[in-house]
Design a protein around this motif. Structure first.
Motif, PDB file in Angstrom:
ATOM      1  N   ALA A 225       0.830  -1.209   0.000  1.00 49.53           N
ATOM      2  CA  ALA A 225       0.000   0.000   0.000  1.00 49.53           C
ATOM      3  C   ALA A 225       0.864   1.259   0.000  1.00 49.53           C
ATOM      4  CB  ALA A 225      -0.935   0.001   1.197  1.00 49.53           C
ATOM      5  N   THR A 226       1.990   1.231   0.689  1.00 52.32           N
ATOM      6  CA  THR A 226       2.892   2.382   0.701  1.00 52.32           C
ATOM      7  C   THR A 226       3.422   2.650  -0.693  1.00 52.32           C
ATOM      8  OG1 THR A 226       3.514   1.958   2.999  1.00 52.32           O
ATOM      9  CG2 THR A 226       5.028   3.297   1.695  1.00 52.32           C
ATOM     10  N   ILE A 227       3.791   1.608  -1.400  1.00 51.85           N
ATOM     11  CA  ILE A 227       4.281   1.763  -2.782  1.00 51.85           C
ATOM     12  C   ILE A 227       3.181   2.324  -3.673  1.00 51.85           C
ATOM     13  CG2 ILE A 227       5.031   0.479  -4.824  1.00 51.85           C
ATOM     14  CD1 ILE A 227       6.546  -1.378  -2.801  1.00 51.85           C
ATOM     15  N   ALA A 228       1.970   1.780  -3.551  1.00 53.89           N
ATOM     16  CA  ALA A 228       0.846   2.281  -4.356  1.00 53.89           C
ATOM     17  C   ALA A 228       0.603   3.755  -4.079  1.00 53.89           C
ATOM     18  CB  ALA A 228      -0.418   1.471  -4.056  1.00 53.89           C
TER      19      ALA A 228
ATOM     20  N   LEU B 135       1.286   9.627  -5.533  1.00 52.24           N
ATOM     21  CA  LEU B 135       1.845  10.951  -5.253  1.00 52.24           C
ATOM     22  C   LEU B 135       2.770  11.419  -6.365  1.00 52.24           C
ATOM     23  CD1 LEU B 135       2.647  10.675  -1.436  1.00 52.24           C
ATOM     24  CD2 LEU B 135       0.732  11.866  -2.522  1.00 52.24           C
ATOM     25  N   GLU B 136       3.508  10.487  -6.956  1.00 55.56           N
ATOM     26  CA  GLU B 136       4.426  10.824  -8.047  1.00 55.56           C
ATOM     27  C   GLU B 136       3.719  10.912  -9.391  1.00 55.56           C
ATOM     28  OE1 GLU B 136       7.282   7.682  -7.809  1.00 55.56           O
ATOM     29  OE2 GLU B 136       8.322   8.588  -6.107  1.00 55.56           O
TER      30      GLU B 136
ATOM     31  N   TYR C 288      -6.774   2.195  -7.127  1.00 51.35           N
ATOM     32  CA  TYR C 288      -7.901   1.384  -6.677  1.00 51.35           C
ATOM     33  C   TYR C 288      -7.803  -0.022  -7.284  1.00 51.35           C
ATOM     34  CZ  TYR C 288     -10.618   5.089  -4.401  1.00 51.35           C
ATOM     35  OH  TYR C 288     -11.067   6.059  -3.545  1.00 51.35           O
ATOM     36  N   ASP C 289      -7.507  -0.098  -8.578  1.00 53.26           N
ATOM     37  CA  ASP C 289      -7.390  -1.387  -9.259  1.00 53.26           C
ATOM     38  C   ASP C 289      -6.213  -2.198  -8.724  1.00 53.26           C
ATOM     39  OD1 ASP C 289      -9.556  -0.598 -10.804  1.00 53.26           O
ATOM     40  OD2 ASP C 289      -8.332  -0.091 -12.553  1.00 53.26           O
ATOM     41  N   TRP C 290      -5.079  -1.532  -8.546  1.00 51.09           N
ATOM     42  CA  TRP C 290      -3.857  -2.183  -8.058  1.00 51.09           C
ATOM     43  C   TRP C 290      -4.085  -2.767  -6.670  1.00 51.09           C
ATOM     44  CZ3 TRP C 290       1.463  -0.598  -6.169  1.00 51.09           C
ATOM     45  CH2 TRP C 290       2.467  -1.210  -6.899  1.00 51.09           C
TER      46      TRP C 290
END
Length: 74
Positions: A11-14, A19-20, A29-31
């Protein structure tokens, strides 16, 4: 079932990709859904989502500053 640590990292990566501007809101949402996580709220400052393990539903909030809030048995 994934561990809380694995879920937090995913979740942190998503959230960082959002943000980037690597991922759109819908792509996040899909990921997250592909990993069994249901996004409740996605903002620049935090991502909130729920998931279920064998016993109960859990809500996790990951803040931009790295703080994590976990609510169990919701």
């Amino acid at each position: 079932m994934k561990t809380q640590q694995q879920i937090k990292e995913y979740a942190t990566i998503a959230h960082l990709y959002y943000l980037e501007k690597t991922l759109t809101k819908q792509e996040v949402y899909d990921w997250m859904s592909e990993y069994g996580l249901d996004v409740v709220k996605l903002l620049k400052g935090r991502i909130e989502f729920t998931y279920s393990d064998d016993w109960y539903k859990t809500k996790m909030t990951i803040w931009k500053n790295g703080k994590i809030d976990i609510e169990t048995e919701i």
